[in-house]
Design an enzyme around this catalytic site. Structure first.
Site, PDB file in Angstrom:
ATOM      1  N   LYS A 116      18.357   7.766  12.776  1.00  0.00           N
ATOM      2  CA  LYS A 116      17.492   7.401  11.652  1.00  0.00           C
ATOM      3  C   LYS A 116      16.614   6.250  12.126  1.00  0.00           C
ATOM      4  CE  LYS A 116      16.887   4.891   8.533  1.00  0.00           C
ATOM      5  NZ  LYS A 116      15.685   4.057   8.123  1.00  0.00           N
ATOM      6  N   GLU A 122      23.836  -5.028  16.650  1.00  0.00           N
ATOM      7  CA  GLU A 122      23.010  -5.934  17.450  1.00  0.00           C
ATOM      8  C   GLU A 122      21.964  -6.484  16.493  1.00  0.00           C
ATOM      9  OE1 GLU A 122      20.509  -7.900  19.099  1.00  0.00           O
ATOM     10  OE2 GLU A 122      19.587  -6.003  19.687  1.00  0.00           O
ATOM     11  N   CYS A 138      14.348  -9.708  19.024  1.00  0.00           N
ATOM     12  CA  CYS A 138      15.563 -10.446  18.683  1.00  0.00           C
ATOM     13  C   CYS A 138      15.859 -11.545  19.683  1.00  0.00           C
ATOM     14  CB  CYS A 138      16.755  -9.486  18.578  1.00  0.00           C
ATOM     15  SG  CYS A 138      17.071  -8.541  20.085  1.00  0.00           S
ATOM     16  N   GLU A 190      15.295 -17.359  11.688  1.00  0.00           N
ATOM     17  CA  GLU A 190      14.675 -16.453  12.647  1.00  0.00           C
ATOM     18  C   GLU A 190      13.284 -16.115  12.110  1.00  0.00           C
ATOM     19  OE1 GLU A 190      15.643 -12.320  15.028  1.00  0.00           O
ATOM     20  OE2 GLU A 190      16.261 -12.483  12.925  1.00  0.00           O
TER      21      GLU A 190
END
Length: 484
Positions: free
Chosen positions: A176, A251, A285, A378
């Protein structure tokens, strides 16, 4: 018809064949705002049918000789290499990737399939000692159907690193992709693997939104979920997987620190820092989210980094601009809000700070403190917050002030000193005399803390651990007898 012709996939999903749906979703270029294609809008019912078919197909795929699966992976790698320009173009048009990033990512994708071909042929068990006169061994067996949910930022590689090893080890895969990158992160792989000879049903791609992702996580025939995305979404998926007694490989995000000690070449350090913060508009990331710089070189570092930021224009990647667009308005507004909040709290903008449409300027924020939003969060944008430190103990506290623990870079004249310092700084990835962004298919990849559940990607060992189950087997010549 050329490879990956839109006539093949436009308005369709893939479950071993190309299936049309009543509803479709537009594929929109973040650079131009134009619709550049359409994909199927799959539903939970489509997902259920696809998973059931995958479960049936997986049995024969797992029983096939390992060399046969390896050969499919090798063919897939070759097809990707032959069509690097096609993948790079979609990464540029759909994900807003600059040309260099797009081609680098395409090469990484091919490498994942090369590595997977080797993984298929690796030893998959070991002999064990036993107190009884029998053969005792452990072996790794495929789990069945692996559900993969991939993000928008590096859609090719962050899909491939789960797809390739999971298939090579005998699993079926249902992917997906992120709705914003369903082509470069999904349907491209359907075309590749169909051409490479993956049996029908073994690999499927279902573009869709939250409904499809939730159905994949919840499906009783999917024992493993491999998810790459935000920490917020990862917590929800991890909690749900725990309730269902599934394995979830997560992750997640990062707020990665680049430590700049006082004895470094400042020009070289600022170059590394600029790459770490501004590559792909900071939408990685592993992006350098905090520059922690020794007081003795702080001003020079800020000045040099700011000059580099000012020399990096943002624009349409097709024009050769080094920075492309932010993926959408929601993400752009989040970045802008963090910058504005941090400046209002006392930080200084020494480069950039503004945007035009989805093109956000490479931005440097000086005098950032641990209380500021740009230090704590972040950002996922082209923003480099810079914080000063004067002692090692202060530095350790600054690094460890974040709940994230994905990637850490330490720049120092004495590399061994940096290595010793790293023992006080927990992180899944450590780069000494380099910035925080790097990836190689054969290297373990994963974070600790809020960055995820450890190294579940990269290299034979991590991949075999991630996508198989361990079974203990004993065997003896005669039936065992007991006193009962």
């Amino acid at each position: 018809m050329t490879f990956f012709d839109p006539q093949t996939w436009d308005g369709r999903y893939f479950d071993g064949s190309w299936v049309s749906t009543p509803d479709t979703a537009a594929v929109v270029s973040p650079s131009t705002g134009e619709t550049i294609g359409r994909v199927a809008a799959a539903t939970a019912a489509d997902l259920d049918r696809t998973v059931k078919a995958a479960r049936r197909a997986q049995t024969a795929w797992a029983s096939a000789p390992a060399e046969e699966r390896a050969a499919v992976m090798r063919r897939a790698a070759a097809i990707i290499e032959e069509n690097t320009e096609t993948l790079a173009r979609w990464l540029s048009d759909e994900a807003g990737s600059a040309q260099g990033k797009a081609h680098f990512e395409a090469s990484l994708v091919a490498n994942e399939f090369h590595l997977a071909a080797a993984t298929a042929m690796m030893p998959y068990g070991q002999l064990l000692r036993s107190a009884r006169p029998r053969l005792s061994l452990s072996r790794r067996r495929p789990v069945g159907v692996v559900g993969v949910i991939s993000p928008f930022n590096f859609p090719g590689i962050l899909s491939a690193r789960s797809i390739a090893p999971a298939l090579a080890l005998g699993n079926a895969v249902v992917l997906k992709p992120d709705p914003r990158t369903s082509v470069s992160g999904g349907l491209f792989f359907a075309a590749v693997l169909e051409a490479a000879g993956v049996p029908a049903g073994v690999f499927s791609v279902l573009p869709g939104g939250v409904e499809v992702g939730s159905a994949l996580v919840d499906h009783p025939a999917v024992p493993i979920i491999s998810f790459t995305g935000s920490t917020e979404a990862g917590r929800i998926i991890g909690a749900r997987a725990g309730q269902l007694l599934k394995r979830a490989h997560l992750e997640l995000g990062g707020n990665n620190a680049l430590v700049v000690l006082g004895d470094v070449d400042v020009a070289a350090a600022a170059s590394a820092g600029a790459w770490g913060s501004f590559l792909h508009q900071g939408q990685i990331c592993m992006t350098t989210g905090r520059h922690l710089v020794h007081d003795s070189i702080y001003d020079e570092y800020v000045e040099t980094l700011s000059a580099k930021a000012a020399a990096l224009p943002a624009g349409d990647p097709s024009t050769g601009a080094p920075l492309g667009p932010i993926i959408d308005e929601r993400q752009r507004d989040k970045i802008n809000a963090i910058v504005r909040e941090t400046v209002d709290a006392g930080a200084r903008v020494t480069a950039g700070g503004g945007y035009d449409r989805l093109f956000f300027e490479a931005t440097v924020l000086a005098d950032v403190t641990p209380e500021h939003a740009a230090f704590q969060k972040e950002i996922f944008g082209p923003v480099a917050p810079v914080t000063r430190f004067s002692s090692v103990d202060e530095l350790v506290d600054l690094v460890n002030a974040s709940d994230y623990g994905l990637s850490l870079g330490i720049l120092a004249k004495d590399a061994f000193r940096a290595y010793e310092l790293a023992d006080r700084l927990p992180s899944g990835i450590l780069h000494i005399n380099d910035q925080t962004v790097d990836d190689e298919s054969q290297a373990p990849f994963g974070g600790v803390g809020a960055s995820g559940t450890g190294a579940r990607f990269g290299g034979h060992e991590a991949n075999i651990e991630a996508f198989t189950e361990t079974q203990w087997v004993t065997m003896q010549a005669d039936v065992a007898t007991y006193p009962f």
